[in-house]
Design a protein around this motif. Structure first.
Motif, PDB file in Angstrom:
ATOM      1  N   SER A 300       0.763  -1.407   0.156  1.00  0.00           N
ATOM      2  CA  SER A 300      -0.054   0.695  -0.027  1.00  0.00           C
ATOM      3  C   SER A 300       0.877   0.863   0.412  1.00  0.00           C
ATOM      4  N   SER A 301       0.429   2.306  -1.069  1.00  0.00           N
ATOM      5  CA  SER A 301       1.448   3.396  -0.632  1.00  0.00           C
ATOM      6  C   SER A 301       0.134   4.160  -0.004  1.00  0.00           C
ATOM      7  N   CYS A 302      -0.710   4.186   0.610  1.00  0.00           N
ATOM      8  CA  CYS A 302      -1.111   4.685   1.305  1.00  0.00           C
ATOM      9  C   CYS A 302      -2.692   4.367   1.690  1.00  0.00           C
ATOM     10  N   HIS A 303      -2.675   4.252   3.558  1.00  0.00           N
ATOM     11  CA  HIS A 303      -4.035   3.589   3.667  1.00  0.00           C
ATOM     12  C   HIS A 303      -4.762   3.716   4.181  1.00  0.00           C
ATOM     13  N   ILE A 304      -5.776   3.786   4.016  1.00  0.00           N
ATOM     14  CA  ILE A 304      -7.133   4.919   4.790  1.00  0.00           C
ATOM     15  C   ILE A 304      -8.011   4.146   5.958  1.00  0.00           C
ATOM     16  N   TYR A 305      -7.634   4.685   6.881  1.00  0.00           N
ATOM     17  CA  TYR A 305      -8.617   3.833   8.199  1.00  0.00           C
ATOM     18  C   TYR A 305     -10.030   5.164   8.747  1.00  0.00           C
ATOM     19  N   LEU A 306     -11.093   4.579   8.531  1.00  0.00           N
ATOM     20  CA  LEU A 306     -11.852   5.564   8.759  1.00  0.00           C
ATOM     21  C   LEU A 306     -13.025   4.845   9.679  1.00  0.00           C
ATOM     22  N   THR A 307     -13.130   5.586  10.817  1.00  0.00           N
ATOM     23  CA  THR A 307     -13.993   5.026  11.395  1.00  0.00           C
ATOM     24  C   THR A 307     -15.020   6.263  12.258  1.00  0.00           C
ATOM     25  N   MET A 308     -16.121   5.805  12.303  1.00  0.00           N
ATOM     26  CA  MET A 308     -16.657   7.008  13.697  1.00  0.00           C
ATOM     27  C   MET A 308     -16.381   7.217  15.418  1.00  0.00           C
ATOM     28  N   PRO A 309     -16.193   6.936  16.047  1.00  0.00           N
ATOM     29  CA  PRO A 309     -16.176   7.528  17.413  1.00  0.00           C
ATOM     30  C   PRO A 309     -16.504   6.481  18.402  1.00  0.00           C
ATOM     31  N   PHE A 310     -15.287   4.885  17.947  1.00  0.00           N
ATOM     32  CA  PHE A 310     -15.874   3.807  18.194  1.00  0.00           C
ATOM     33  C   PHE A 310     -14.797   2.379  18.386  1.00  0.00           C
ATOM     34  N   VAL A 311     -14.264   1.576  19.203  1.00  0.00           N
ATOM     35  CA  VAL A 311     -14.046   0.986  18.986  1.00  0.00           C
ATOM     36  C   VAL A 311     -12.423   0.535  18.068  1.00  0.00           C
ATOM     37  N   LEU A 312     -11.457   1.106  18.203  1.00  0.00           N
ATOM     38  CA  LEU A 312      -9.964   0.631  17.261  1.00  0.00           C
ATOM     39  C   LEU A 312     -10.322  -0.464  17.330  1.00  0.00           C
ATOM     40  N   SER A 313      -9.586  -0.245  15.630  1.00  0.00           N
ATOM     41  CA  SER A 313     -10.140  -1.893  14.793  1.00  0.00           C
ATOM     42  C   SER A 313      -7.903  -2.224  15.262  1.00  0.00           C
ATOM     43  N   TRP A 314      -8.126  -3.637  15.375  1.00  0.00           N
ATOM     44  CA  TRP A 314      -7.009  -4.423  15.201  1.00  0.00           C
ATOM     45  C   TRP A 314      -6.621  -3.683  13.361  1.00  0.00           C
ATOM     46  N   SER A 315      -6.857  -3.509  13.169  1.00  0.00           N
ATOM     47  CA  SER A 315      -5.873  -3.043  11.384  1.00  0.00           C
ATOM     48  C   SER A 315      -5.833  -2.148  11.451  1.00  0.00           C
ATOM     49  N   LEU A 316      -6.113  -1.547  12.193  1.00  0.00           N
ATOM     50  CA  LEU A 316      -5.577   0.414  11.940  1.00  0.00           C
ATOM     51  C   LEU A 316      -4.135  -0.113  12.947  1.00  0.00           C
ATOM     52  N   LEU A 317      -3.551  -0.747  13.487  1.00  0.00           N
ATOM     53  CA  LEU A 317      -2.487  -0.908  14.460  1.00  0.00           C
ATOM     54  C   LEU A 317      -1.457  -2.170  13.052  1.00  0.00           C
ATOM     55  N   GLU A 318      -2.080  -3.116  13.259  1.00  0.00           N
ATOM     56  CA  GLU A 318      -1.151  -3.864  12.485  1.00  0.00           C
ATOM     57  C   GLU A 318      -0.718  -3.236  11.221  1.00  0.00           C
ATOM     58  N   SER A 319      -2.038  -2.640  10.605  1.00  0.00           N
ATOM     59  CA  SER A 319      -1.076  -1.254   8.946  1.00  0.00           C
ATOM     60  C   SER A 319       0.146  -0.711   9.707  1.00  0.00           C
ATOM     61  N   MET A 320      -0.070   0.074  11.311  1.00  0.00           N
ATOM     62  CA  MET A 320       0.885   1.122  11.407  1.00  0.00           C
ATOM     63  C   MET A 320       2.281   0.091  11.796  1.00  0.00           C
ATOM     64  N   ALA A 321       1.795  -1.205  12.170  1.00  0.00           N
ATOM     65  CA  ALA A 321       3.091  -1.785  12.286  1.00  0.00           C
ATOM     66  C   ALA A 321       3.572  -2.253  11.162  1.00  0.00           C
ATOM     67  N   LEU A 322       2.674  -2.065  10.306  1.00  0.00           N
ATOM     68  CA  LEU A 322       3.576  -3.087   8.745  1.00  0.00           C
ATOM     69  C   LEU A 322       3.847  -1.495   8.195  1.00  0.00           C
ATOM     70  N   GLN A 323       3.705  -0.705   9.042  1.00  0.00           N
ATOM     71  CA  GLN A 323       4.817   0.482   8.435  1.00  0.00           C
ATOM     72  C   GLN A 323       4.417   1.276   6.961  1.00  0.00           C
TER      73      GLN A 323
END
Length: 412
Positions: A300-323
């Motif tokens: 991914s050149s740019c990863h989009i994470y959209l959410t209303m104010p709600f439980v933080l997704s694992w996918s956000l932190l995993e994407s950050m860990a994947l740099q």
């Protein structure tokens, strides 16, 4: 199953117990399709399920009570057959399984996972102007909190993964909750410059050399900003004519209202943006295996994470860990994980034009944003890594409730 215990349960199962044997771990679940090494999956069925036309304000409690009593019956039977009696119980408090366990085992300590508390402000409810609350909403909100409220008196210790989630709950319960994420396996999640992804309708695999924009959600729904993502496509494609957008997620609704469109929210949004989108450059991949998901984020050149104010997704932190270079919704739970301009980029949830412009700028000026991915990974390693940050804290909390001879060694 395994839910929030996807890392902790198998780690415990692999460890040597204080007596030199193995820990005996029983995972109570309604699922019969998962097997985990060293873990007994004890399948139970709800004792009772409310009718479709049951009174709405008591329906959640009726369902949870049926689940809780079914869980107790399964455990009673298992104890009678095997002699099993736990030293400690960990579990999610939102569905009912934990509710009656103190009646079964009064002296067994319980750590309860508290995921979400519904309020009229600051969360999902009332956030989206396209889905305004009606006169009945406050009553249903209150009723949905009955199960976690009952479980506050059941557990010996509460647990929540983020401060934002903790702060949703009544303040008088905060001193009985510890805040620690479930944990991200950053030792297994790394950037890979050589990663590639093959798509059926493309002649060549996609790699880091291509302009790839990714969006991930368990389900493509309003709570996770799918409608905003779709509305951003025309401007994004106009600005970046070579960009490909890879969308990962199911077409169901986990949270909030469902679309009335026969094609679900995806069908509704496809009709709305219509011929303003070059659909040949948009790829709906559905739900994909975890390893494939990681490879997709790696290109991914740019990863989009959209959410209303709600439980933080694992996918956000995993994407950050994947740099990944993440562009995310500027809402409270996300701000707990991302600092704008340092570990990610934040945009107004309701501004698809701003979203498109920020993503296009990342694609146009990658050198300007080259620091974000490494910073994001470093932040997740420091604050959310399972082995070095989260596991030791979970073990400390468990040990505080266990007798000395049962306590677990803390690695590191």
């Amino acid at each position: 199953m395994p839910g929030q215990y996807r890392e902790l349960a198998p780690w415990l199962a692999a460890q040597e117990a204080p007596d030199g044997g193995r820990h005996e771990i029983v995972f109570l679940t309604q699922r019969d399709d998962i097997r985990m090494t060293g873990i007994t999956a004890l399948i139970y069925r709800p004792f009772h399920t409310p009718a479709n036309d049951a009174f709405g304000l008591s329906k959640e409690w009726e369902r949870a009570a049926g689940v809780g009593f079914g869980a107790v019956q399964a455990l009673q039977k298992y104890e009678a057959e095997t002699g099993f009696r736990p030293d400690i119980i960990l579990g999610h408090t939102g569905w009912g399984e934990m509710t009656f366990l103190k009646e079964l085992w009064p002296d067994v300590p319980i750590i309860g996972f508290f995921e979400y508390y519904y309020r009229m402000q600051g969360g999902l409810v009332g956030f989206d102007p396209e889905a305004t609350p009606n006169a009945q909403t406050p009553y249903f909100n209150r009723a949905r909190n009955v199960v976690p409220l009952v479980n506050m008196e059941v557990v010996d210790q509460g647990h929540t993964p983020t401060y934002w989630q903790r702060d949703r709950f009544p303040k008088n319960f905060h001193d009985r909750m510890y805040v620690c994420h479930d944990g991200i396996r950053t030792d297994r999640l790394h950037p890979n410059p050589q990663a590639s992804v093959t798509l059926g309708r493309l002649e060549h695999p996609l790699t880091r050399a291509d302009e790839v924009v990714t969006y991930v959600a368990r389900n493509m729904e309003r709570a996770r900003g799918f409608h905003v993502m779709m509305r951003a496509l025309p401007a994004l494609q106009a600005a970046r004519p070579n960009a490909r957008v890879l969308m990962i997620g199911g077409n169901e609704t986990s949270y909030g209202r469902e679309s009335d469109h026969p094609g679900g929210l995806r069908g509704e949004m496809e009709a709305e943006v219509g011929d303003r989108v070059d659909w040949s450059r948009v790829h709906f991949l559905g739900r994909v295996p975890y390893d494939d998901l990681c490879r997709i984020i790696q290109i991914s050149s740019c990863h989009i994470y959209l959410t209303m104010p709600f439980v933080l997704s694992w996918s956000l932190l995993e994407s950050m860990a994947l740099q990944a270079t993440v562009v995310a919704a500027d809402v409270d739970p996300v701000r707990e994980a991302i600092s704008h301009g340092e570990t990610g980029l934040l945009v107004d949830f309701f501004d698809p034009e701003a979203l498109a412009a920020q993503v296009a700028d990342v694609l146009a000026r990658p050198d300007t944003y080259a620091h974000i991915g490494p910073n994001a990974r470093a932040h997740v390693v420091k604050e959310y890594d399972f082995l070095t940050r989260c596991l030791p804290e979970h073990l400390r909390q468990m040990n505080a409730l266990l007798p000395a001879e049962k306590q677990l060694p803390i690695p590191g």
